[in-house]
Design a protein around this motif. Structure first.
Motif, PDB file in Angstrom:
ATOM      1  N   TYR A 189      43.403  58.588  59.504  1.00 29.45           N
ATOM      2  CA  TYR A 189      43.385  60.029  59.265  1.00 29.45           C
ATOM      3  C   TYR A 189      41.992  60.610  59.478  1.00 29.45           C
ATOM      4  O   TYR A 189      41.828  61.660  60.112  1.00 29.45           O
ATOM      5  N   GLN A 190      40.971  59.918  58.957  1.00 24.23           N
ATOM      6  CA  GLN A 190      39.608  60.422  59.094  1.00 24.23           C
ATOM      7  C   GLN A 190      39.187  60.503  60.551  1.00 24.23           C
ATOM      8  O   GLN A 190      38.504  61.451  60.966  1.00 24.23           O
ATOM      9  N   LEU A 191      39.585  59.516  61.354  1.00 19.83           N
ATOM     10  CA  LEU A 191      39.230  59.563  62.775  1.00 19.83           C
ATOM     11  C   LEU A 191      39.943  60.718  63.470  1.00 19.83           C
ATOM     12  O   LEU A 191      39.327  61.459  64.253  1.00 19.83           O
ATOM     13  N   ALA A 192      41.239  60.894  63.198  1.00 19.58           N
ATOM     14  CA  ALA A 192      41.990  61.988  63.819  1.00 19.58           C
ATOM     15  C   ALA A 192      41.419  63.343  63.401  1.00 19.58           C
ATOM     16  O   ALA A 192      41.294  64.261  64.217  1.00 19.58           O
ATOM     17  N   LEU A 193      41.061  63.456  62.120  1.00 18.94           N
ATOM     18  CA  LEU A 193      40.458  64.690  61.618  1.00 18.94           C
ATOM     19  C   LEU A 193      39.140  64.961  62.330  1.00 18.94           C
ATOM     20  O   LEU A 193      38.849  66.097  62.739  1.00 18.94           O
ATOM     21  N   GLY A 194      38.329  63.897  62.517  1.00 19.67           N
ATOM     22  CA  GLY A 194      37.053  64.049  63.205  1.00 19.67           C
ATOM     23  C   GLY A 194      37.224  64.477  64.646  1.00 19.67           C
ATOM     24  O   GLY A 194      36.439  65.286  65.168  1.00 19.67           O
ATOM     25  N   LEU A 195      38.257  63.949  65.310  1.00 20.08           N
ATOM     26  CA  LEU A 195      38.521  64.347  66.696  1.00 20.08           C
ATOM     27  C   LEU A 195      38.884  65.826  66.774  1.00 20.08           C
ATOM     28  O   LEU A 195      38.447  66.535  67.695  1.00 20.08           O
ATOM     29  N   ALA A 196      39.683  66.289  65.833  1.00 13.99           N
ATOM     30  CA  ALA A 196      40.064  67.707  65.820  1.00 13.99           C
ATOM     31  C   ALA A 196      38.844  68.596  65.614  1.00 13.99           C
ATOM     32  O   ALA A 196      38.671  69.608  66.292  1.00 13.99           O
ATOM     33  N   GLN A 197      37.977  68.198  64.693  1.00 12.65           N
ATOM     34  CA  GLN A 197      36.776  68.987  64.421  1.00 12.65           C
ATOM     35  C   GLN A 197      35.811  68.942  65.593  1.00 12.65           C
ATOM     36  O   GLN A 197      35.168  69.942  65.924  1.00 12.65           O
ATOM     37  N   ALA A 198      35.710  67.769  66.243  1.00 16.96           N
ATOM     38  CA  ALA A 198      34.828  67.651  67.405  1.00 16.96           C
ATOM     39  C   ALA A 198      35.308  68.512  68.570  1.00 16.96           C
ATOM     40  O   ALA A 198      34.513  68.917  69.425  1.00 16.96           O
ATOM     41  N   ALA A 199      36.613  68.791  68.591  1.00 18.83           N
ATOM     42  CA  ALA A 199      37.178  69.641  69.646  1.00 18.83           C
ATOM     43  C   ALA A 199      36.983  71.121  69.346  1.00 18.83           C
ATOM     44  O   ALA A 199      37.439  71.976  70.114  1.00 18.83           O
ATOM     45  N   GLY A 200      36.313  71.428  68.228  1.00 19.78           N
ATOM     46  CA  GLY A 200      35.990  72.820  67.908  1.00 19.78           C
ATOM     47  C   GLY A 200      36.904  73.479  66.900  1.00 19.78           C
ATOM     48  O   GLY A 200      36.795  74.692  66.669  1.00 19.78           O
ATOM     49  N   HIS A 201      37.777  72.705  66.260  1.00 13.63           N
ATOM     50  CA  HIS A 201      38.701  73.273  65.280  1.00 13.63           C
ATOM     51  C   HIS A 201      38.112  73.120  63.883  1.00 13.63           C
ATOM     52  O   HIS A 201      38.220  72.059  63.266  1.00 13.63           O
ATOM     53  N   ALA A 203      44.951  64.168  73.347  1.00 13.33           N
ATOM     54  CA  ALA A 203      44.206  63.961  74.594  1.00 13.33           C
ATOM     55  C   ALA A 203      42.995  63.062  74.367  1.00 13.33           C
ATOM     56  O   ALA A 203      42.677  62.197  75.199  1.00 13.33           O
ATOM     57  N   ALA A 204      42.304  63.255  73.236  1.00 12.68           N
ATOM     58  CA  ALA A 204      41.143  62.422  72.929  1.00 12.68           C
ATOM     59  C   ALA A 204      41.553  60.975  72.691  1.00 12.68           C
ATOM     60  O   ALA A 204      40.874  60.037  73.135  1.00 12.68           O
ATOM     61  N   LEU A 205      42.668  60.784  71.990  1.00 14.85           N
ATOM     62  CA  LEU A 205      43.159  59.423  71.735  1.00 14.85           C
ATOM     63  C   LEU A 205      43.571  58.734  73.027  1.00 14.85           C
ATOM     64  O   LEU A 205      43.300  57.549  73.228  1.00 14.85           O
ATOM     65  N   LYS A 206      44.201  59.484  73.919  1.00 14.68           N
ATOM     66  CA  LYS A 206      44.622  58.899  75.192  1.00 14.68           C
ATOM     67  C   LYS A 206      43.411  58.561  76.054  1.00 14.68           C
ATOM     68  O   LYS A 206      43.362  57.503  76.691  1.00 14.68           O
ATOM     69  N   ALA A 207      42.414  59.443  76.051  1.00 14.65           N
ATOM     70  CA  ALA A 207      41.197  59.169  76.827  1.00 14.65           C
ATOM     71  C   ALA A 207      40.467  57.948  76.290  1.00 14.65           C
ATOM     72  O   ALA A 207      39.804  57.223  77.044  1.00 14.65           O
ATOM     73  N   GLY A 208      40.584  57.708  74.991  1.00 10.04           N
ATOM     74  CA  GLY A 208      39.929  56.548  74.383  1.00 10.04           C
ATOM     75  C   GLY A 208      40.743  55.280  74.464  1.00 10.04           C
ATOM     76  O   GLY A 208      40.325  54.242  73.954  1.00 10.04           O
ATOM     77  N   ASN A 209      41.934  55.336  75.105  1.00 14.68           N
ATOM     78  CA  ASN A 209      42.807  54.167  75.282  1.00 14.68           C
ATOM     79  C   ASN A 209      43.173  53.508  73.954  1.00 14.68           C
ATOM     80  O   ASN A 209      43.183  52.283  73.833  1.00 14.68           O
ATOM     81  N   TYR A 210      43.454  54.338  72.951  1.00 16.82           N
ATOM     82  CA  TYR A 210      43.871  53.793  71.659  1.00 16.82           C
ATOM     83  C   TYR A 210      45.300  53.257  71.772  1.00 16.82           C
ATOM     84  O   TYR A 210      46.239  53.996  72.059  1.00 16.82           O
ATOM     85  N   ALA A 211      45.456  51.966  71.533  1.00 15.40           N
ATOM     86  CA  ALA A 211      46.773  51.346  71.664  1.00 15.40           C
ATOM     87  C   ALA A 211      47.759  51.878  70.633  1.00 15.40           C
ATOM     88  O   ALA A 211      48.962  51.941  70.892  1.00 15.40           O
ATOM     89  N   SER A 212      47.264  52.267  69.470  1.00 16.14           N
ATOM     90  CA  SER A 212      48.143  52.806  68.425  1.00 16.14           C
ATOM     91  C   SER A 212      47.834  54.280  68.192  1.00 16.14           C
ATOM     92  O   SER A 212      47.842  54.749  67.049  1.00 16.14           O
ATOM     93  N   GLY A 213      47.554  54.995  69.264  1.00 21.15           N
ATOM     94  CA  GLY A 213      47.168  56.401  69.149  1.00 21.15           C
ATOM     95  C   GLY A 213      48.185  57.248  68.415  1.00 21.15           C
ATOM     96  O   GLY A 213      47.826  58.152  67.657  1.00 21.15           O
ATOM     97  N   ALA A 214      49.465  56.944  68.593  1.00 18.07           N
ATOM     98  CA  ALA A 214      50.502  57.744  67.944  1.00 18.07           C
ATOM     99  C   ALA A 214      50.404  57.666  66.429  1.00 18.07           C
ATOM    100  O   ALA A 214      50.704  58.634  65.728  1.00 18.07           O
ATOM    101  N   SER A 215      49.977  56.523  65.907  1.00 16.60           N
ATOM    102  CA  SER A 215      49.886  56.383  64.451  1.00 16.60           C
ATOM    103  C   SER A 215      48.779  57.256  63.868  1.00 16.60           C
ATOM    104  O   SER A 215      48.862  57.691  62.710  1.00 16.60           O
ATOM    105  N   TYR A 216      47.757  57.557  64.661  1.00 20.53           N
ATOM    106  CA  TYR A 216      46.702  58.463  64.205  1.00 20.53           C
ATOM    107  C   TYR A 216      47.263  59.880  64.086  1.00 20.53           C
ATOM    108  O   TYR A 216      46.968  60.606  63.131  1.00 20.53           O
ATOM    109  N   LEU A 217      48.064  60.265  65.069  1.00 20.12           N
ATOM    110  CA  LEU A 217      48.706  61.580  65.011  1.00 20.12           C
ATOM    111  C   LEU A 217      49.636  61.679  63.803  1.00 20.12           C
ATOM    112  O   LEU A 217      49.728  62.722  63.154  1.00 20.12           O
ATOM    113  N   MET A 218      50.334  60.580  63.493  1.00 24.94           N
ATOM    114  CA  MET A 218      51.270  60.595  62.371  1.00 24.94           C
ATOM    115  C   MET A 218      50.560  60.838  61.044  1.00 24.94           C
ATOM    116  O   MET A 218      51.127  61.432  60.125  1.00 24.94           O
ATOM    117  N   GLU A 219      49.298  60.377  60.940  1.00 26.90           N
ATOM    118  CA  GLU A 219      48.547  60.622  59.701  1.00 26.90           C
ATOM    119  C   GLU A 219      48.210  62.103  59.563  1.00 26.90           C
ATOM    120  O   GLU A 219      48.240  62.659  58.458  1.00 26.90           O
TER     121      GLU A 219
END
Length: 335
Positions: free
Chosen positions: A14-26, A42-58
């Motif tokens: 959750y903290q990483l996903a939150l940080g990505l949102a804030q880094a994107a200007g939100h 988009a940030a998770l996909k660019a970073g090749n996160y294998a479990s990127g969907a689980s970050y979104l779920m948080e």
């Protein structure tokens, strides 16, 4: 509501996903909008996160927990983002395992984290669960015959009281071609006894002292528990120093002991439900690990079947043998 061993990884995501949102200007992330979700995905996909969907779920869980509406538009967007994140990933990348027999040699050096790997494998644990174990006798106790470990709460023990598991001393037992005669280096009872003695010496206290309730069983240089990175590094070093395989190819992670433990117990003949009991876990992941162990032995089963097929007598030979046995039994009755 969640076990500690589950809560920490979920909060980290959750903290990483939150940080990505804030880094994107939100600056304000909740309630979620389509733009926020797309930017994080988009940030998770660019970073090749294998479990990127689980970050979104948080992020989604926090949105709903806060009482915000999760409408059909957001749901469809999340589904499409999940599909995009998972596209082309292939099958899951499993943690590497190791051969317990690598540690049987008593002439080799033994480190704390080697002992941690051995006992974590027998007790089917993840690295994060080690950090919850304290030195105190209420957490782990060794007597002449067994080790009793009060393990942290898990997904099948949600009341938070923890689960007690026991291993008796296996020194000298013939564990078959997999391990041979078990040495004290791989006996869960004896390995734990040595770790307790080490921790008592390193911390300058006894296991039944009140202070031991707050001090770690596995002691880092600063007197605290080992962090995740240090545990994984120690496990890689322990396995890598005993095999010719490059350490990077071993794939040792924080889940290695759990997966290796399921493999080990399955190969030793434990039933599926026995392994689930020891693992304190009832999900299908245990089935996956058990299935992997059985797959490794399938070739041997096939070889046994072929040998049995060639050794089988013909039907006529079997009939003859039965008639002969019948005559012998009739003769025995007359006698």
């Amino acid at each position: 509501m969640l076990a500690n061993s589950t809560r920490k990884p979920k909060d980290s995501k959750y903290q990483l996903a939150l940080g990505l949102a804030q880094a994107a200007g939100h600056e304000v992330v909740f309630p979620l909008t389509m733009e926020i979700v797309i930017d994080v995905a988009a940030a998770l996909k660019a970073g090749n996160y294998a479990s990127g969907a689980s970050y979104l779920m948080e992020l989604r869980a926090k949105h709903q927990d806060a009482g915000f509406i999760f409408d059909s538009v957001l749901k469809r967007l999340f589904d499409r983002c999940r599909t995009s994140l998972e596209r082309g990933l292939g099958g899951p990348v499993r943690s590497g395992t190791f051969d317990m027999a690598l540690f049987s040699d008593e002439a080799q050096d033994e480190t704390q984290l080697q002992r941690a790997l051995v006992v974590a494998t027998w007790f089917v644990m993840r690295d994060i669960e080690l950090s919850f174990t304290k030195l105190h006798v209420t957490h782990v106790k060794v007597d002449a015959k067994k080790v009793t470990w009060r393990l942290p709460e898990s997904k099948v023990e949600v009341a938070g009281r923890g689960a007690t598991r026991v291993w008796h001393c296996i020194c000298g037992q013939d564990l078959g071609p997999l391990l041979g005669n078990a040495s004290p280096r791989i006996c869960p009872r004896c390995v734990m006894a040595r770790q307790i003695r080490y921790a008592e010496g390193a911390l300058g206290i006894k296991q039944d002292d009140e202070a031991a309730r707050f001090l770690p069983l596995f002691v880092a240089d600063d007197g605290d528990h080992f962090n995740k990175a240090a545990v994984i590094a120690g496990w890689r070093e322990a396995v890598g120093s005993r095999t010719a395989t490059d350490v990077e190819e071993l794939g040792i992670t924080g889940h290695t002991a759990r997966r290796a433990g399921c493999h080990l117990l399955a190969r030793l003949g434990w039933a599926r439900w026995h392994i689930q009991f020891m693992a304190r876990h009832s999900t299908s992941q245990v089935d996956v690990y058990v299935g992997e162990a059985w797959n490794d032995q399938a070739s041997a089963w096939a070889a046994d079947m072929r040998r049995g097929h060639h050794a089988d007598a013909s039907l006529e030979d079997m009939k003859t043998a039965v008639k002969t046995l019948t005559r012998e039994l009739d003769g025995a009755k007359v006698d």
